[in-house]
Design a protein around this motif. Structure first.
Motif, PDB file in Angstrom:
ATOM      1  N   GLN A 131      31.505  50.270  33.828  1.00 38.04           N
ATOM      2  CA  GLN A 131      31.108  51.832  33.859  1.00 38.04           C
ATOM      3  C   GLN A 131      32.388  52.832  34.059  1.00 38.04           C
ATOM      4  O   GLN A 131      32.620  53.532  34.180  1.00 38.04           O
ATOM      5  CB  GLN A 131      30.909  52.337  34.898  1.00 38.04           C
ATOM      6  N   ASN A 132      32.964  52.720  32.727  1.00 39.14           N
ATOM      7  CA  ASN A 132      34.522  52.424  32.509  1.00 39.14           C
ATOM      8  C   ASN A 132      35.553  52.945  34.405  1.00 39.14           C
ATOM      9  O   ASN A 132      36.215  53.977  34.065  1.00 39.14           O
ATOM     10  CB  ASN A 132      34.505  53.730  31.682  1.00 39.14           C
ATOM     11  N   ALA A 133      35.343  52.174  34.653  1.00 40.16           N
ATOM     12  CA  ALA A 133      35.628  51.847  35.740  1.00 40.16           C
ATOM     13  C   ALA A 133      36.195  50.720  36.437  1.00 40.16           C
ATOM     14  O   ALA A 133      36.408  49.659  36.072  1.00 40.16           O
ATOM     15  CB  ALA A 133      35.554  52.610  37.191  1.00 40.16           C
ATOM     16  N   ILE A 134      37.400  50.497  36.466  1.00 41.83           N
ATOM     17  CA  ILE A 134      38.601  48.913  36.723  1.00 41.83           C
ATOM     18  C   ILE A 134      38.301  48.555  38.464  1.00 41.83           C
ATOM     19  O   ILE A 134      38.212  49.989  38.889  1.00 41.83           O
ATOM     20  CB  ILE A 134      39.701  49.099  36.624  1.00 41.83           C
ATOM     21  N   HIS A 135      37.222  47.995  38.810  1.00 44.31           N
ATOM     22  CA  HIS A 135      37.166  47.088  39.640  1.00 44.31           C
ATOM     23  C   HIS A 135      38.161  46.127  39.790  1.00 44.31           C
ATOM     24  O   HIS A 135      38.547  44.850  39.136  1.00 44.31           O
ATOM     25  CB  HIS A 135      36.031  46.860  40.022  1.00 44.31           C
ATOM     26  N   ARG A 136      38.727  45.989  40.758  1.00 48.10           N
ATOM     27  CA  ARG A 136      39.637  44.880  41.283  1.00 48.10           C
ATOM     28  C   ARG A 136      39.077  43.727  43.035  1.00 48.10           C
ATOM     29  O   ARG A 136      38.858  44.132  43.885  1.00 48.10           O
ATOM     30  CB  ARG A 136      40.939  45.359  42.129  1.00 48.10           C
ATOM     31  N   ILE A 137      38.980  42.645  42.352  1.00 48.07           N
ATOM     32  CA  ILE A 137      38.295  41.096  42.800  1.00 48.07           C
ATOM     33  C   ILE A 137      39.041  41.152  44.184  1.00 48.07           C
ATOM     34  O   ILE A 137      40.309  41.085  44.378  1.00 48.07           O
ATOM     35  CB  ILE A 137      38.094  40.115  41.957  1.00 48.07           C
ATOM     36  N   VAL A 138      38.572  41.141  45.142  1.00 47.18           N
ATOM     37  CA  VAL A 138      38.788  40.571  46.909  1.00 47.18           C
ATOM     38  C   VAL A 138      38.594  39.488  47.376  1.00 47.18           C
ATOM     39  O   VAL A 138      39.312  39.123  47.462  1.00 47.18           O
ATOM     40  CB  VAL A 138      38.633  42.330  47.958  1.00 47.18           C
ATOM     41  N   THR A 139      37.396  39.294  47.269  1.00 43.59           N
ATOM     42  CA  THR A 139      37.298  38.379  47.800  1.00 43.59           C
ATOM     43  C   THR A 139      36.411  37.784  46.286  1.00 43.59           C
ATOM     44  O   THR A 139      34.909  37.928  45.410  1.00 43.59           O
ATOM     45  CB  THR A 139      36.489  37.766  48.921  1.00 43.59           C
ATOM     46  N   ILE A 140      36.021  36.375  46.301  1.00 45.02           N
ATOM     47  CA  ILE A 140      35.294  35.920  45.639  1.00 45.02           C
ATOM     48  C   ILE A 140      33.431  34.464  46.610  1.00 45.02           C
ATOM     49  O   ILE A 140      34.892  33.410  47.066  1.00 45.02           O
ATOM     50  CB  ILE A 140      35.794  34.902  43.758  1.00 45.02           C
ATOM     51  N   GLU A 141      32.745  34.180  46.314  1.00 46.83           N
ATOM     52  CA  GLU A 141      32.023  32.893  46.788  1.00 46.83           C
ATOM     53  C   GLU A 141      31.860  32.429  45.407  1.00 46.83           C
ATOM     54  O   GLU A 141      30.680  33.067  45.128  1.00 46.83           O
ATOM     55  CB  GLU A 141      30.773  33.742  47.864  1.00 46.83           C
ATOM     56  N   ASN A 142      31.444  31.013  45.982  1.00 44.76           N
ATOM     57  CA  ASN A 142      30.906  30.657  45.556  1.00 44.76           C
ATOM     58  C   ASN A 142      29.111  30.336  45.691  1.00 44.76           C
ATOM     59  O   ASN A 142      29.145  29.462  47.229  1.00 44.76           O
ATOM     60  CB  ASN A 142      31.194  29.157  45.010  1.00 44.76           C
ATOM     61  N   PHE A 143      28.604  31.090  45.266  1.00 42.79           N
ATOM     62  CA  PHE A 143      27.162  30.558  46.156  1.00 42.79           C
ATOM     63  C   PHE A 143      26.475  29.325  46.454  1.00 42.79           C
ATOM     64  O   PHE A 143      26.215  28.710  45.353  1.00 42.79           O
ATOM     65  CB  PHE A 143      25.937  31.021  45.382  1.00 42.79           C
ATOM     66  N   GLU A 144      26.156  29.150  47.105  1.00 40.50           N
ATOM     67  CA  GLU A 144      26.285  28.076  48.288  1.00 40.50           C
ATOM     68  C   GLU A 144      26.687  26.461  47.704  1.00 40.50           C
ATOM     69  O   GLU A 144      26.310  25.548  47.440  1.00 40.50           O
ATOM     70  CB  GLU A 144      24.512  28.160  47.931  1.00 40.50           C
ATOM     71  N   GLN A 145      28.166  26.840  47.288  1.00 42.55           N
ATOM     72  CA  GLN A 145      28.786  25.734  46.472  1.00 42.55           C
ATOM     73  C   GLN A 145      27.530  24.777  45.640  1.00 42.55           C
ATOM     74  O   GLN A 145      27.846  24.358  45.622  1.00 42.55           O
ATOM     75  CB  GLN A 145      29.546  25.299  47.809  1.00 42.55           C
ATOM     76  N   ARG A 146      27.321  25.957  44.579  1.00 39.17           N
ATOM     77  CA  ARG A 146      26.748  24.622  43.644  1.00 39.17           C
ATOM     78  C   ARG A 146      27.292  24.946  42.466  1.00 39.17           C
ATOM     79  O   ARG A 146      26.492  24.366  41.287  1.00 39.17           O
ATOM     80  CB  ARG A 146      24.950  25.139  43.521  1.00 39.17           C
ATOM     81  N   ASP A 147      28.160  26.036  42.324  1.00 42.83           N
ATOM     82  CA  ASP A 147      28.563  25.845  40.452  1.00 42.83           C
ATOM     83  C   ASP A 147      27.417  26.680  40.230  1.00 42.83           C
ATOM     84  O   ASP A 147      27.887  26.833  38.685  1.00 42.83           O
ATOM     85  CB  ASP A 147      29.434  24.740  40.277  1.00 42.83           C
ATOM     86  N   GLN A 148      26.397  27.760  40.258  1.00 44.16           N
ATOM     87  CA  GLN A 148      25.684  27.682  39.242  1.00 44.16           C
ATOM     88  C   GLN A 148      26.129  29.597  39.599  1.00 44.16           C
ATOM     89  O   GLN A 148      25.499  30.422  38.477  1.00 44.16           O
ATOM     90  CB  GLN A 148      24.462  28.041  40.215  1.00 44.16           C
TER      91      GLN A 148
END
Length: 129
Positions: free
Chosen positions: A93-110
């Motif tokens: 929506q024309n705004a920049i968001h910085r990624i703070v944390t990343i979660e690999n959902f249930e460690q399944r690479d999906q």
């Protein structure tokens, strides 16, 4: 003879139908340290569109690097992408968001769950990171 009871925890579910919001994922490397706003534009790949589920989050504060508090404003959930790091950013929506944390959902690479903080409008030159 003892009987063992199998304990199962309920799985969190993600519906593909919820991932209907297109965003731009800016994949690249920073040209300077962590909190800098400069990106080496020649090495940035823009993944447009990356369809995801967008949630507005309130009342969530995480500790980032060096115990700096990060106020989480949005949570983006989308298909798994190799190579996404906290150096990447999202334009929504024309705004920049910085990624703070990343979660690999249930460690399944999906799926990836990205907790982000809003930086400001993408039209402002200082926020084009």
């Amino acid at each position: 003879m003892s009987r063992r009871k199998v304990l199962t925890k309920p799985l969190r579910k993600i519906a593909l139908g919820d991932m209907n919001t297109p965003v731009k994922l800016l994949i690249g490397r920073l040209g300077a340290p962590f909190h800098s706003i400069n990106i080496d534009r020649e090495n940035v790949v823009v993944l447009d569109p990356w369809f995801c589920k967008v949630e507005t989050v309130s009342g969530l504060t995480l500790f980032g690097q060096s115990n700096v508090e990060e106020i989480i404003t949005h949570r983006f959930t989308g298909r798994f992408l190799e190579g996404v790091t906290t150096d990447n950013m999202i334009e929504y929506q024309n705004a920049i968001h910085r990624i703070v944390t990343i979660e690999n959902f249930e460690q399944r690479d999906q799926y990836l769950v990205l907790n982000c903080t809003a930086r400001g409008p993408a039209s402002v030159e200082v926020n084009q990171a």
